[in-house]
Motif scaffolding. Structure first.
Motif, mmCIF file in Angstrom:
data_model
loop_
_atom_site.group_PDB
_atom_site.id
_atom_site.type_symbol
_atom_site.label_atom_id
_atom_site.label_comp_id
_atom_site.label_asym_id
_atom_site.label_seq_id
_atom_site.Cartn_x
_atom_site.Cartn_y
_atom_site.Cartn_z
ATOM 1 N N ARG A 173 -12.427 -0.716 -4.120
ATOM 2 C CA ARG A 173 -13.783 -1.049 -3.672
ATOM 3 C C ARG A 173 -13.796 -2.052 -2.518
ATOM 4 O O ARG A 173 -14.856 -2.372 -2.012
ATOM 5 N N LYS A 174 -12.643 -2.551 -2.114
ATOM 6 C CA LYS A 174 -12.614 -3.417 -0.943
ATOM 7 C C LYS A 174 -11.250 -3.324 -0.269
ATOM 8 O O LYS A 174 -10.227 -3.172 -0.940
ATOM 9 N N VAL A 175 -11.245 -3.377 1.067
ATOM 10 C CA VAL A 175 -10.019 -3.273 1.858
ATOM 11 C C VAL A 175 -9.975 -4.436 2.835
ATOM 12 O O VAL A 175 -11.007 -5.003 3.208
ATOM 13 N N GLU A 176 -8.763 -4.780 3.252
ATOM 14 C CA GLU A 176 -8.582 -5.849 4.232
ATOM 15 C C GLU A 176 -8.122 -5.247 5.544
ATOM 16 O O GLU A 176 -7.111 -4.532 5.592
ATOM 17 N N VAL A 177 -8.851 -5.508 6.627
ATOM 18 C CA VAL A 177 -8.530 -4.980 7.956
ATOM 19 C C VAL A 177 -7.581 -5.948 8.654
ATOM 20 O O VAL A 177 -7.848 -7.147 8.740
ATOM 21 N N MET A 178 -6.457 -5.415 9.181
ATOM 22 C CA MET A 178 -5.475 -6.250 9.879
ATOM 23 C C MET A 178 -5.692 -6.152 11.389
ATOM 24 O O MET A 178 -5.906 -5.056 11.922
ATOM 25 N N ARG A 179 -5.616 -7.268 12.055
ATOM 26 C CA ARG A 179 -5.832 -7.267 13.504
ATOM 27 C C ARG A 179 -4.741 -6.499 14.229
ATOM 28 O O ARG A 179 -4.976 -5.916 15.286
ATOM 29 N N GLU A 180 -3.540 -6.509 13.692
ATOM 30 C CA GLU A 180 -2.450 -5.793 14.368
ATOM 31 C C GLU A 180 -2.497 -4.299 14.122
ATOM 32 O O GLU A 180 -1.629 -3.572 14.606
ATOM 33 N N GLY A 181 -3.498 -3.822 13.387
ATOM 34 C CA GLY A 181 -3.663 -2.383 13.184
ATOM 35 C C GLY A 181 -3.423 -1.966 11.754
ATOM 36 O O GLY A 181 -2.370 -2.248 11.180
ATOM 37 N N GLY A 182 -4.405 -1.297 11.136
ATOM 38 C CA GLY A 182 -4.241 -0.794 9.787
ATOM 39 C C GLY A 182 -5.033 -1.595 8.766
ATOM 40 O O GLY A 182 -5.688 -2.595 9.085
ATOM 41 N N ILE A 183 -4.959 -1.131 7.519
ATOM 42 C CA ILE A 183 -5.630 -1.798 6.407
ATOM 43 C C ILE A 183 -4.637 -1.980 5.275
ATOM 44 O O ILE A 183 -3.596 -1.314 5.234
ATOM 45 N N ARG A 184 -4.987 -2.863 4.354
ATOM 46 C CA ARG A 184 -4.130 -3.106 3.205
ATOM 47 C C ARG A 184 -5.001 -3.547 2.031
ATOM 48 O O ARG A 184 -6.219 -3.713 2.158
ATOM 49 N N SER A 185 -4.340 -3.745 0.893
ATOM 50 C CA SER A 185 -5.063 -4.118 -0.320
ATOM 51 C C SER A 185 -5.638 -5.523 -0.185
ATOM 52 O O SER A 185 -4.977 -6.435 0.304
ATOM 53 N N ALA A 186 -6.878 -5.668 -0.647
ATOM 54 C CA ALA A 186 -7.502 -6.991 -0.708
ATOM 55 C C ALA A 186 -7.358 -7.604 -2.090
ATOM 56 O O ALA A 186 -7.831 -8.710 -2.328
ATOM 57 N N ASP A 187 -6.683 -6.888 -2.982
ATOM 58 C CA ASP A 187 -6.470 -7.348 -4.355
ATOM 59 C C ASP A 187 -5.016 -7.768 -4.508
ATOM 60 O O ASP A 187 -4.103 -6.954 -4.299
ATOM 61 N N PRO A 188 -4.735 -9.042 -4.862
ATOM 62 C CA PRO A 188 -3.329 -9.480 -4.980
ATOM 63 C C PRO A 188 -2.559 -8.761 -6.076
ATOM 64 O O PRO A 188 -1.336 -8.791 -6.086
ATOM 65 N N GLU A 189 -3.263 -8.085 -7.017
ATOM 66 C CA GLU A 189 -2.584 -7.370 -8.089
ATOM 67 C C GLU A 189 -2.123 -5.988 -7.654
ATOM 68 O O GLU A 189 -1.389 -5.324 -8.375
ATOM 69 N N GLN A 190 -2.563 -5.525 -6.490
ATOM 70 C CA GLN A 190 -2.188 -4.207 -5.991
ATOM 71 C C GLN A 190 -1.442 -4.364 -4.672
ATOM 72 O O GLN A 190 -1.578 -5.373 -3.976
#
Length: 680
Positions: A94-111
């Protein structure tokens, strides 16, 4: 058990069959040129590489001039909350983290997962704009890069632009609209700072073990032909591993037309031919057919022995229930919680610890313990270079808000979010409360915050600050590093790892930008009186011997003032757990022992009491001496009923699950040369 099995079978049969979702993201299937497909090693995703200007035009979201377009702030990642469930390998994101260098990753530290169309460094290219757009059940994110200091020029021939699209069904699209120099391989030659890897990765953790599998693909830029108008489509393949429960494994797999089996021991759903096949066998998930077991294994069982086992289990369960009832009636309600706390460091026994200093604040609301021990400091210091899920504070403008995965009990507050200060320490993120915790305060004149990181390890949060005179220089002689940890129970720790010039007092003499005060401070409000009290303590750096490996432990004491309702103030449980004699003032709505910091205003209270019936709400039921025997019997009856219910469930499982015990005892008489066989 048979009824339960029939119920599952019927549910599978009558459950609505999910129609195949129309793939509206790619209407050109079958009419494309230069299509190539790849499958990841675990057969979980299919990758399609397509060169098609018409497909790019269809997938590309024009964000210029769109009122719903939003921008990622400069110099920091952005967490985007999704209005839909992004189904990634069975997890609903339900939430994603956008990286400035390109791409997305998990916003949940458990995943742990990433989706990276292309990774771009900071040496030769500048991310001119990062935009995103939510449209229906999809999210589009756009990156635009140009050579440094050329973002504002009108020439766009040297612009690298691509979009990442994620859809609710788990599919992902990498859309490359413009690639200078012909393709990514040639572009990387001109700009070596462009990453060589791109793709999608997801870490699948087997619940009942420490095994992990990395799903998806990481591709090499030099081995792919990505140029203008290229689309890389990642589509999840039907997999049993995407189902995480017994019901979904049976019903969901049936609707997806795949054959799956559920292993309750390992808590996995598998086809037994996928990447979990080895984990399936290691956990003994296959239940052997009782017909192939040797009858001698069960020959000792008889109805008499079964009756003996059941009676014995019944007696054991009833006895256990009785002991539990008596414990909670006679002992469990009477043991003060303060006596049950273990001393974390065993300070009086550890010879490596220097002299202990104890302090109390003015109102005796907090207890401070300060000591120096390299051994303890190293044990408490979190090595964030080796931990997974470490986050970096990226907001260089103001404080960053951190949401806690637990409730931090601080006096009468249950805190769920805090603000991390760049100059060191944390404070309240709620404007209705006023508190702060400061291990060290560092200004902006001589030192720079080179790194601020935090790590959750429930039930605690650790935050580390590192300051230097020059962050980019290898000289670490001016490095100041310290850590603050918050625990769910309300305990606070300050750990000082590196302090130049011997101690903090000398360090402050060389860098006057270091603050003079450290400590914990809480403003306790009394709305009815329009006044407040300051709890906690602020210590003077110049009066303390704070050096490397110094540890300060702060514990908030149990006070009547921590209770803000009549019921919690006067309940029997509260008095027995804290050994406090609390009184409630209805006029002022406050709880006091009449001997704490509220005693000056409490004596002016016209109506106060320490009797539970006075309260309108009752949080806990008191147990008086007169009712002790009756209470024990009530608890005994409840524990007995629960024990009998558990026993019935155990017996039903024993008779219903033939893979654990075979209760078919009607054996054919043993014949010479042949083993006994069960009746068919």
């Amino acid at each position: 058990m048979e009824f339960f099995q029939y119920f599952i079978v019927v549910a599978v049969i009558i459950s609505p069959i999910c129609a195949t979702e129309k793939n509206e993201t790619n209407p050109f299937t079958g009419n494309l040129v230069n299509d190539t497909d790849k499958i990841d090693p675990y057969n979980t995703t299919r990758w399609t590489f397509t060169q098609s200007e018409s497909l790019v035009q269809f997938l590309w979201d024009d964000m210029d001039g769109n009122a719903e377009t939003k921008y990622v702030p400069d110099y920091s990642p952005a967490v985007i909350g999704l209005p839909f469930d992004f189904n990634l390998f069975g997890q609903n994101i339900r939430k994603v983290e956008v990286m400035r260098e390109g791409g997305i990753r998990s916003a949940d530290p458990e995943q742990w997962w990433v989706a990276v169309p292309l990774k771009v460094g900071k040496l030769g290219l500048t991310p001119c704009q990062i935009k995103f757009l939510l449209k229906g059940a999809s999210l589009s994110i756009q990156w635009q890069y140009r050579p440094q200091e050329s973002c504002d020029t009108g020439n766009s021939d040297d612009e690298l632009s691509y979009q990442l699209k994620i859809h609710a069904n788990g599919s992902i699209d990498f859309v490359y609209k413009q690639i200078p120099f012909g393709n990514l391989k040639d572009f990387q030659v001109q700009f070596p700072d462009v990453g060589s890897k791109f793709g999608v990765s997801y870490q699948y953790k087997v619940p009942a073990s420490f095994d992990t599998f990395t799903l998806g693909l990481q591709l090499n830029v030099n081995e792919t032909d990505i140029k203008d108008n290229t689309v890389v489509s990642v589509r999840p393949q039907p997999q049993c591993t995407t189902f995480r429960s017994l019901t979904s494994c049976m019903v969901g797999a049936k609707n997806a037309s795949i054959s799956c089996a559920w292993c309750s021991k390992a808590e996995i759903c598998s086809s037994k031919r996928d990447f979990l096949g080895e984990a399936w066998m290691d956990n003994g998930c296959d239940c052997p057919d009782p017909r192939y077991l040797q009858p001698k294994i069960y020959s000792w069982l008889s109805w008499a022995s079964i009756a003996t086992i059941v009676i014995g289990m019944t007696l054991v369960v009833l006895l256990t229930g009785s002991l539990i009832a008596i414990f909670y009636a006679k002992i469990g309600y009477r043991v003060p919680i303060n006596y049950l706390r273990e001393d974390l460091y065993r300070l009086t026994e550890d010879k490596s610890i220097g002299p202990l200093e104890f302090k109390f604040d003015t109102h005796h609301a907090t207890q401070w313990t300060m000591f120096n021990s390299k051994k303890v400091a190293e044990e408490l210091w979190v090595n964030m270079d080796k931990e997974n899920g470490v986050k970096t504070v990226m907001n260089h403008i103001g404080p960053e808000v951190i949401h806690l995965p637990f409730e931090f009990q601080f006096f009468d507050l249950n805190i769920r979010k805090i603000e991390v200060l760049k100059e060191g320490g944390v404070r309240s993120a709620d404007p209705k409360t006023n508190w702060f915790m400061i291990p060290v305060t560092v200004g902006k004149l001589g030192l720079t915050p080179c790194q601020i990181r935090f790590f959750f390890k429930v039930p605690s949060l650790a935050i580390q600050w590192k300051f230097r005179e020059h962050c980019n220089m290898e000289d670490q002689s001016t490095e100041l590093s310290f850590q603050m940890s918050l625990f769910m129970t309300g305990r606070i720790e300050f750990i000082y790892q590196k302090i130049p010039f011997g101690n903090l007092r000398n360090f402050r003499a060389n860098f006057e930008d270091i603050g003079q005060k450290i400590g914990v401070n809480y403003r306790y409000e009394l709305p009815k009186l329009k006044t407040h009290f300051v709890l906690g303590i602020e210590l003077n750096v110049d009066e303390l011997e704070i050096k490397e490996n110094t540890v300060i432990n702060v514990k908030s004491r149990q006070l009547c003032t921590n209770y803000r309702t009549c019921g919690s103030c006067l309940s029997e449980k509260t008095r027995n757990l804290t050994m406090l004699d609390c009184n409630w003032c209805r006029d002022l709505e406050m709880c006091s022992s009449k001997d704490d910091f509220l005693r000056g205003v409490f004596w002016s209270c016209g109506h106060y009491t320490n009797e539970q019936p006075y309260c309108r709400e009752i949080l806990y039921q008191a147990v008086t001496k007169k009712d002790d025997i009756e209470s024990i019997y009530k608890l005994y009856y409840i524990a007995t009923a629960i024990s009998v219910l558990i026993l019935i469930i155990i017996i039903v499982i024993m008779f219903g699950l033939g893979c654990f015990i075979n209760f078919n005892f009607e054996f054919i008489p043993h014949q010479a040369g042949r083993g006994r066989q069960g009746r068919q």
